[in-house]
Write a protein that holds these residues in place. Structure first.
Motif, PDB file in Angstrom:
ATOM      1  N   TRP A  78       0.906  -1.637   0.351  1.00 24.44           N
ATOM      2  CA  TRP A  78       0.004  -0.039   0.384  1.00 24.44           C
ATOM      3  C   TRP A  78       0.975   1.157  -0.079  1.00 24.44           C
ATOM      4  O   TRP A  78       0.426   1.782  -0.402  1.00 24.44           O
ATOM      5  CB  TRP A  78      -0.968   0.051   1.366  1.00 24.44           C
ATOM      6  N   ASN A 100       1.501   4.831  11.935  1.00 20.46           N
ATOM      7  CA  ASN A 100       0.612   5.827  11.985  1.00 20.46           C
ATOM      8  C   ASN A 100      -0.103   5.900  10.506  1.00 20.46           C
ATOM      9  O   ASN A 100      -1.076   5.432  10.720  1.00 20.46           O
ATOM     10  CB  ASN A 100       0.249   6.819  12.891  1.00 20.46           C
ATOM     11  N   ASP A 101       0.683   5.058   9.457  1.00 22.92           N
ATOM     12  CA  ASP A 101       0.215   5.172   8.239  1.00 22.92           C
ATOM     13  C   ASP A 101      -0.146   3.287   7.494  1.00 22.92           C
ATOM     14  O   ASP A 101      -0.925   3.890   6.948  1.00 22.92           O
ATOM     15  CB  ASP A 101       0.819   6.047   6.661  1.00 22.92           C
ATOM     16  N   CYS A 102      -0.057   2.798   8.180  1.00 19.85           N
ATOM     17  CA  CYS A 102      -0.972   1.189   7.619  1.00 19.85           C
ATOM     18  C   CYS A 102      -1.680   1.421   7.067  1.00 19.85           C
ATOM     19  O   CYS A 102      -2.741   1.235   7.662  1.00 19.85           O
ATOM     20  CB  CYS A 102      -0.171   0.115   8.709  1.00 19.85           C
ATOM     21  N   HIS A 103      -1.516   0.249   6.139  1.00 19.97           N
ATOM     22  CA  HIS A 103      -3.483   0.624   5.791  1.00 19.97           C
ATOM     23  C   HIS A 103      -4.345  -0.243   6.637  1.00 19.97           C
ATOM     24  O   HIS A 103      -5.147  -0.235   6.505  1.00 19.97           O
ATOM     25  CB  HIS A 103      -3.075  -0.198   4.176  1.00 19.97           C
ATOM     26  N   THR A 146      -4.135  -0.705   9.665  1.00 22.95           N
ATOM     27  CA  THR A 146      -4.097   0.393  11.061  1.00 22.95           C
ATOM     28  C   THR A 146      -2.898   0.067  11.932  1.00 22.95           C
ATOM     29  O   THR A 146      -1.614   0.899  12.230  1.00 22.95           O
ATOM     30  CB  THR A 146      -4.543   0.003  11.938  1.00 22.95           C
ATOM     31  N   SER A 181       6.533   6.677   1.570  1.00 16.12           N
ATOM     32  CA  SER A 181       4.675   6.175   1.184  1.00 16.12           C
ATOM     33  C   SER A 181       4.439   6.013   0.152  1.00 16.12           C
ATOM     34  O   SER A 181       5.959   5.872  -1.290  1.00 16.12           O
ATOM     35  CB  SER A 181       4.351   7.229   2.177  1.00 16.12           C
ATOM     36  N   ALA A 182       3.276   6.071  -0.238  1.00 14.25           N
ATOM     37  CA  ALA A 182       2.806   6.212  -1.725  1.00 14.25           C
ATOM     38  C   ALA A 182       3.009   7.034  -2.792  1.00 14.25           C
ATOM     39  O   ALA A 182       2.707   7.387  -3.509  1.00 14.25           O
ATOM     40  CB  ALA A 182       0.859   5.973  -1.375  1.00 14.25           C
ATOM     41  N   ALA A 183       3.174   8.661  -1.853  1.00 14.31           N
ATOM     42  CA  ALA A 183       3.668   9.362  -2.322  1.00 14.31           C
ATOM     43  C   ALA A 183       5.058   9.913  -2.238  1.00 14.31           C
ATOM     44  O   ALA A 183       5.171  10.845  -2.883  1.00 14.31           O
ATOM     45  CB  ALA A 183       2.444  11.026  -1.183  1.00 14.31           C
ATOM     46  N   GLU A 184       5.647   9.053  -2.468  1.00 18.22           N
ATOM     47  CA  GLU A 184       6.617   9.604  -2.343  1.00 18.22           C
ATOM     48  C   GLU A 184       8.344   8.998  -2.938  1.00 18.22           C
ATOM     49  O   GLU A 184       8.800   8.146  -2.985  1.00 18.22           O
ATOM     50  CB  GLU A 184       7.722   9.250  -0.703  1.00 18.22           C
ATOM     51  N   GLN A 210      -4.928   9.036   8.532  1.00 21.51           N
ATOM     52  CA  GLN A 210      -4.981   7.852   9.579  1.00 21.51           C
ATOM     53  C   GLN A 210      -5.597   7.253  10.839  1.00 21.51           C
ATOM     54  O   GLN A 210      -5.480   6.023  10.247  1.00 21.51           O
ATOM     55  CB  GLN A 210      -3.484   8.740  10.891  1.00 21.51           C
ATOM     56  N   HIS A 255      -6.980   5.118   7.541  1.00 16.73           N
ATOM     57  CA  HIS A 255      -5.593   4.616   6.596  1.00 16.73           C
ATOM     58  C   HIS A 255      -5.756   5.479   5.278  1.00 16.73           C
ATOM     59  O   HIS A 255      -5.761   4.271   4.417  1.00 16.73           O
ATOM     60  CB  HIS A 255      -6.590   3.103   6.131  1.00 16.73           C
ATOM     61  N   SER A 294      -3.895   7.179   1.947  1.00 23.67           N
ATOM     62  CA  SER A 294      -2.293   7.770   1.712  1.00 23.67           C
ATOM     63  C   SER A 294      -2.751   9.697   1.821  1.00 23.67           C
ATOM     64  O   SER A 294      -3.424  10.115   1.629  1.00 23.67           O
ATOM     65  CB  SER A 294      -1.520   7.235   0.624  1.00 23.67           C
ATOM     66  N   TYR A 295      -1.302  10.410   2.146  1.00 21.72           N
ATOM     67  CA  TYR A 295      -1.886  11.851   2.100  1.00 21.72           C
ATOM     68  C   TYR A 295      -0.349  11.887   1.572  1.00 21.72           C
ATOM     69  O   TYR A 295       0.554  10.960   1.556  1.00 21.72           O
ATOM     70  CB  TYR A 295      -2.151  12.408   3.365  1.00 21.72           C
ATOM     71  N   ASP A 296      -0.343  13.267   1.328  1.00 18.18           N
ATOM     72  CA  ASP A 296       1.629  13.751   0.533  1.00 18.18           C
ATOM     73  C   ASP A 296       1.900  14.432   1.963  1.00 18.18           C
ATOM     74  O   ASP A 296       1.674  14.085   2.701  1.00 18.18           O
ATOM     75  CB  ASP A 296       1.734  13.981  -0.511  1.00 18.18           C
ATOM     76  N   GLN A 297       3.397  14.874   1.525  1.00 21.47           N
ATOM     77  CA  GLN A 297       4.045  15.633   2.151  1.00 21.47           C
ATOM     78  C   GLN A 297       3.117  16.566   2.825  1.00 21.47           C
ATOM     79  O   GLN A 297       4.226  17.534   3.514  1.00 21.47           O
ATOM     80  CB  GLN A 297       5.400  15.661   1.797  1.00 21.47           C
ATOM     81  N   PRO A 316      -2.739   9.208 -10.375  1.00 21.84           N
ATOM     82  CA  PRO A 316      -2.722  10.402 -10.834  1.00 21.84           C
ATOM     83  C   PRO A 316      -3.385  11.177 -11.804  1.00 21.84           C
ATOM     84  O   PRO A 316      -3.786  12.309 -11.997  1.00 21.84           O
ATOM     85  CB  PRO A 316      -1.097  11.321 -10.690  1.00 21.84           C
ATOM     86  N   ASN A 352      -6.587   4.954  -2.085  1.00 21.16           N
ATOM     87  CA  ASN A 352      -6.444   3.315  -2.326  1.00 21.16           C
ATOM     88  C   ASN A 352      -6.829   3.024  -1.308  1.00 21.16           C
ATOM     89  O   ASN A 352      -6.165   1.457  -1.373  1.00 21.16           O
ATOM     90  CB  ASN A 352      -4.083   3.479  -1.131  1.00 21.16           C
ATOM     91  N   THR A 353      -7.866   3.182  -0.739  1.00 18.88           N
ATOM     92  CA  THR A 353      -8.623   1.885   0.186  1.00 18.88           C
ATOM     93  C   THR A 353      -9.799   2.312  -0.073  1.00 18.88           C
ATOM     94  O   THR A 353     -10.237   3.447  -0.719  1.00 18.88           O
ATOM     95  CB  THR A 353      -8.748   3.021   1.911  1.00 18.88           C
TER      96      THR A 353
END
Ligand SMILES: Cc1cc2nc3c(=O)[nH]c(=O)nc-3n(C[C@H](O)[C@H](O)[C@H](O)COP(=O)(O)OP(=O)(O)OC[C@H]3O[C@@H](n4cnc5c(N)ncnc54)[C@H](O)[C@@H]3O)c2cc1C
Ligand code: SF4
Ligand code: SF4
Ligand code: FES
Lengths: 150, 667
Positions: free
Chosen positions: A15, A70-73, A75, A108-111, B508, B511, B513-516, B525, B533-534
């Protein structure tokens, strides 16, 4: 040693880091091709024994990467992974595994850019360390002994 | 014996430009158990899929590896194709040659070698795949919309109009969001309140919508179709059923010096207040932080004056448990404030304001009744400077992105100023004018050509005060970086749009995702801009990135369609990639020793106890059992179990082991 191409295996969660590595691709950011990704649903799924097996079979370096804390899909998978990892690290230390060969990171997915960074830094480091033969030899020797004892 | 088919895609040239696809197909074709290996320009195209289907039948394939793009892109496509050819869809895997190989490496031997290795991992994996049947779960046909700005309002109305129930959660006392603060809107200059208020009322009155204001999401559990949500309804200190909204309390409250959030701090409000006259619901709340009674234990004047006796000082927060099938996140954005711009003197000089403050000033219902007056002395400014890109597109400030709406609202502000102060001079400092959009560039042209706004291309270095005037220093890059200095009465900063406070915390809980920058991340995108993603959680509006009203509304309608599509089914099919605890014949039953450590780590409470009884009915063994309707397949229990009694379908111990060995061993 100049033509040494390290074998680096990356254990990543689906994820965050797998998706992050997808974004590295979509953004056409280049990185070292030595790394190969194994996809897990979550870092919580990763059985760290597999790291030892990978080293024993010729991996020179390993990356473990998942969602930020804290970001785990799911939890808390990364949290449980981290707890197990802390214990496992001691075991690996005890067994004489060179911990410089394991990179633990959060991507992360955005990195997308960060993934390229993690790979490149790891590959550079492993290139400097050279091929990882000592652990493999150790394992092979103990296997031989076991065979003999039988 | 396994008969695997491998299909290498060129993806036009996306893969074949750096990977020698012919060599990959040839090498893979020689592997044990590979019955067929081929390459093709576009595997996902109709002929590409036909090629796979024909090969499955012709070569009696027992497994398929499509080596193309990311499985996150096309796995459903190819699994469906396999199913159409009679092969269980879970016997199809994808090797990611595009995102993880051809796009990120140069053209050379090593890249082709890596491609071969990636395909090999999947060949080894798929040999160990088993045919699986999708799991069916019911769908709760109620949607939750978080945030009641224009995006949330549009999404809620659209979903409600398809006949489904909607719960809207808004954390402030009224819905409306930023749009309710705007004066007139580009590119048509129609009054924001006039087009928004009817929508707000519609939400409140819609039979399918339940509105909770002053409420926040406490926790979210579960999964698509079956979320369990806890909502905290903050105490308003008021019985809403009795209150008639007469507003007497708000006029009598002695605490009157609280900066008014709706007026961006340019006016004051009492401790018991309705945020703005058109608020929905039009009922007051007591701001406990500033109420004299809550601070000092004395006052209660509102309770005394209330004609219907609706004030409840002892009202507790309420926690609601909701069953929700789909979630739309529409929590919007905010703008950078005050201390972020020391170089522009914001916060130091009273006559420097931000864009939202200008909106309030230009609003007929605002603190100046729509007149443009400088905050310091109430004079009408004769020279006004607008600074675009304040903070945006400035990596040094940590905000590399374009806030997208500022070029347009700055042109609008300059225009509104000129319409109100005919003899005044309006100057705009800008980097580029970004006015893509229907009738947008024409709008900016009008500001320049008809309203004679003076556009200066260049950055402002400093703003300082001299003799009661603001001196704006910058350069004009179109005149060869000539320095310019403008003596202004007032300066308006188009400050960067940023993520709303609490966005990270909410992401959070959900659950997602978010960017920086803490903006919510879309699943893809380009092709999945509305999904996260959820599964079952969608995005609408500026919580994804700063955007204007038409964009926010379109996306909201998009998310509503996604929800409606989900709710069009009574049962959802879910991927059966769940955990299983092994079973053996008695007296073993299972290698599970019944420690139930796995139960404590499962985030979905999916692990149950199963008792085995002997003929006399006595319990002889209690072991773990996975409820496949609840298990989401994270695999945490699998890695934890010391007796190795649990495995995960699709990511079994054997499969991941085979993948790693494929990478390392010779072939
Ligand atoms: C100065 C200025 C001028 C503008 N002028 C124009 C214009 O002329 N034309 C135009 O098209 N656009 C304009 N815009 C853009 C416009 O304001 C946005 O497009 C629009 O407000 C986006 O709507 P939204 O619903 O996505 O977000 P918002 O309006 O920000 O609404 C979000 C809502 O969610 C609520 N919320 C936030 N977090 C939570 C939470 N955790 N739980 C529950 N609720 C929550 C908030 O209280 C708010 O009510 C302007 C913007 C600015 C700053
Ligand atoms: S499955 Fe494993 S962890 Fe769970 S109760 Fe059985 S032995 Fe314990
Ligand atoms: S894989 Fe195990 S821990 Fe994860 S949801 Fe399923 S039962 Fe729970
Ligand atoms: S899903 Fe990424 S660490 Fe759990």
């Amino acid at each position: 040693m100049s033509d040494f191409e390290p074998k680096v295996v990356a254990f990543v969660c689906n994820w965050c880091t797998y998706a992050g590595a997808d974004l590295t691709g979509t953004s056409r950011i280049k990185y070292a091709s030595n790394v190969k990704i194994i996809r897990f649903p979550c870092t919580g799924r990763i059985d760290f024994m597999l790291l030892l097996k990978a080293f024993a079979n010729g991996a020179d370096g390993i990356i473990v990467s998942g969602c930020h804390p804290n970001d785990c899909h799911y939890t808390s998978g990364n949290f449980h992974a981290k707890r197990r990892w802390i214990m496992f690290k001691e075991l690996m230390d005890f067994m004489g595994v060179d911990m410089n060969r394991v990179t633990f990171s959060w991507v992360s997915a955005a990195e997308g850019a960060k993934w390229a960074d993690v790979v490149n830094t790891t590959v550079t480091k492993i290139r400097e360390l050279g091929p990882y033969v000592s652990y493999k030899e150790l394992v092979n020797k103990s296997v031989e002994e076991e065979v003999k004892n039988d | 014996m396994a008969r695997i088919g491998v299909f290498i895609c060129h993806c036009g040239e996306n893969i074949s430009a750096t990977v020698d696809c012919g060599k990959v197909a040839e090498t893979i074709g020689k592997l044990k158990h590979v019955a067929y290996s081929t390459e093709y320009k576009y595997m996902c195209s109709d002929p590409g899929q036909t090629l796979i289907k024909d090969a499955i039948k012709e070569h009696k394939l027992t497994g398929v590896v499509v080596s193309a793009c990311s499985p996150r892109m096309h796995e459903p496509t190819f699994r469906k194709a396999c199913a159409e050819a009679g092969l269980n869809p879970f016997l199809c895997e994808m090797a990611n040659l595009r995102e993880h190989c051809s796009w990120v490496h140069e053209k050379n031997e090593l890249t082709t070698q890596k491609a071969i290795d990636i395909v090999r991992t999947q060949v080894e994996k798929v040999k160990l795949n088993s045919a699986l049947q999708p799991i069916k779960v019911p769908v709760t046909k109620t949607a939750m919309v978080i945030g009641g700005g224009i995006a949330g309002i549009q999404a809620a109305l659209d979903i409600a109009n398809t006949g489904h129930k909607v719960v809207m959660i808004e954390r402030s006392p009224s819905i409306g969001g930023h749009m309710s603060q705007l004066s007139e809107t580009f590119p048509t200059l129609d009054c924001s309140q006039c087009i928004l208020t009817p929508r707000m009322v519609e939400v409140a009155q819609h039979p399918n919508i339940t509105l909770y204001t002053y409420a926040e999401v406490e926790s979210v559990e579960g999964f698509i179709g079956n979320f369990k949500v806890k909502i905290r309804k903050k105490a308003k200190s008021l019985d809403e059923k009795i209150c008639t909204g007469c507003g007497l309390c708000t006029t009598k409250c002695p605490q009157k010096k609280i900066p008014n959030e709706f007026e961006q701090g340019m006016g004051m409000r009492p401790a018991i207040y309705v945020p703005f006259p058109q608020a929905v619901p039009n009922r007051p709340v007591i701001d406990k932080e500033h109420c004299t009674y809550y601070i000092k234990g004395k006052c209660k004047i509102c309770e005394v004056v209330c004609p219907t006796k609706a004030i409840r000082f002892d009202q507790p927060d309420e926690i609601l448990d909701l069953e929700i099938g789909a979630i739309v996140v529409a929590t919007g954005f905010d703008i950078k404030h005050a201390d972020f711009f020391p170089e522009y003197g914001y916060g130091k000089y009273k006559d420097i304001i931000d864009g939202l403050q200008f909106e309030r000033m230009a609003s007929a219902s605002g603190p100046t009744s729509g007149e443009i007056r400088r905050p310091s002395d109430g004079q009408v400014p004769k020279n006004i400077v607008f600074i675009a890109c304040a903070g945006s597109r400035d990596p040094a400030k940590g905000i590399a992105y374009c806030s997208k709406i500022c070029c347009m609202y700055t042109a609008k502000h300059a225009m509104l100023y000129k319409h109100k102060v005919h003899e005044g001079r309006a100057h705009v400092f800008y980097m580029d004018i970004r006015s893509g959009g229907k009738n947008y560039d024409e709008f900016v042209r009008r500001a320049i050509e008809e309203d004679h706004v003076n556009y200066i291309r260049g950055r402002v270095s400093t703003v300082f005060e001299r003799d009661g005037k603001l001196i704006v220093k910058g350069v004009d890059t179109l005149l060869g970086a000539q320095p310019v200095e403008i003596v202004a009465d007032m300066v308006v900063l188009a400050t960067a749009g940023v993520a709303n406070a609490g966005a990270e915390d909410l992401a959070q809980k959900l659950h997602v995702s978010y960017d920086q920058h803490k903006f919510f991340a879309e699943a893809h995108p380009k092709l999945k801009p509305v999904e996260t993603n959820t599964a079952g959680i969608f995005l609408a509006g500026a919580c994804q990135n700063p955007k204007d009203i038409p964009d926010a509304v379109s996306q909201a309608s998009g998310s509503a369609v996604k929800v409606a599509a989900l709710f069009s089914q009574d049962m959802l099919t879910r991927e059966p990639l769940v955990a299983v605890v092994n079973r053996y014949a008695p007296p073993m039953y299972s290698t599970c020793v019944g420690c139930f450590l796995c139960q404590s780590v499962c985030p979905y409470q999916a692990i149950e106890r199963e008792e085995f009884k002997n003929r006399e009915g006595k319990v002889v063994k209690t072991v773990a059992k996975i409820n496949e309707g609840l298990c989401q397949g994270c695999g945490t229990c699998v890695a934890l179990c010391r007796s190795k009694s649990i495995d995960l379908l699709g990511y079994s111990n054997n499969q991941v082991h085979a993948e790693v060995m494929a990478l390392l061993n010779e072939y």
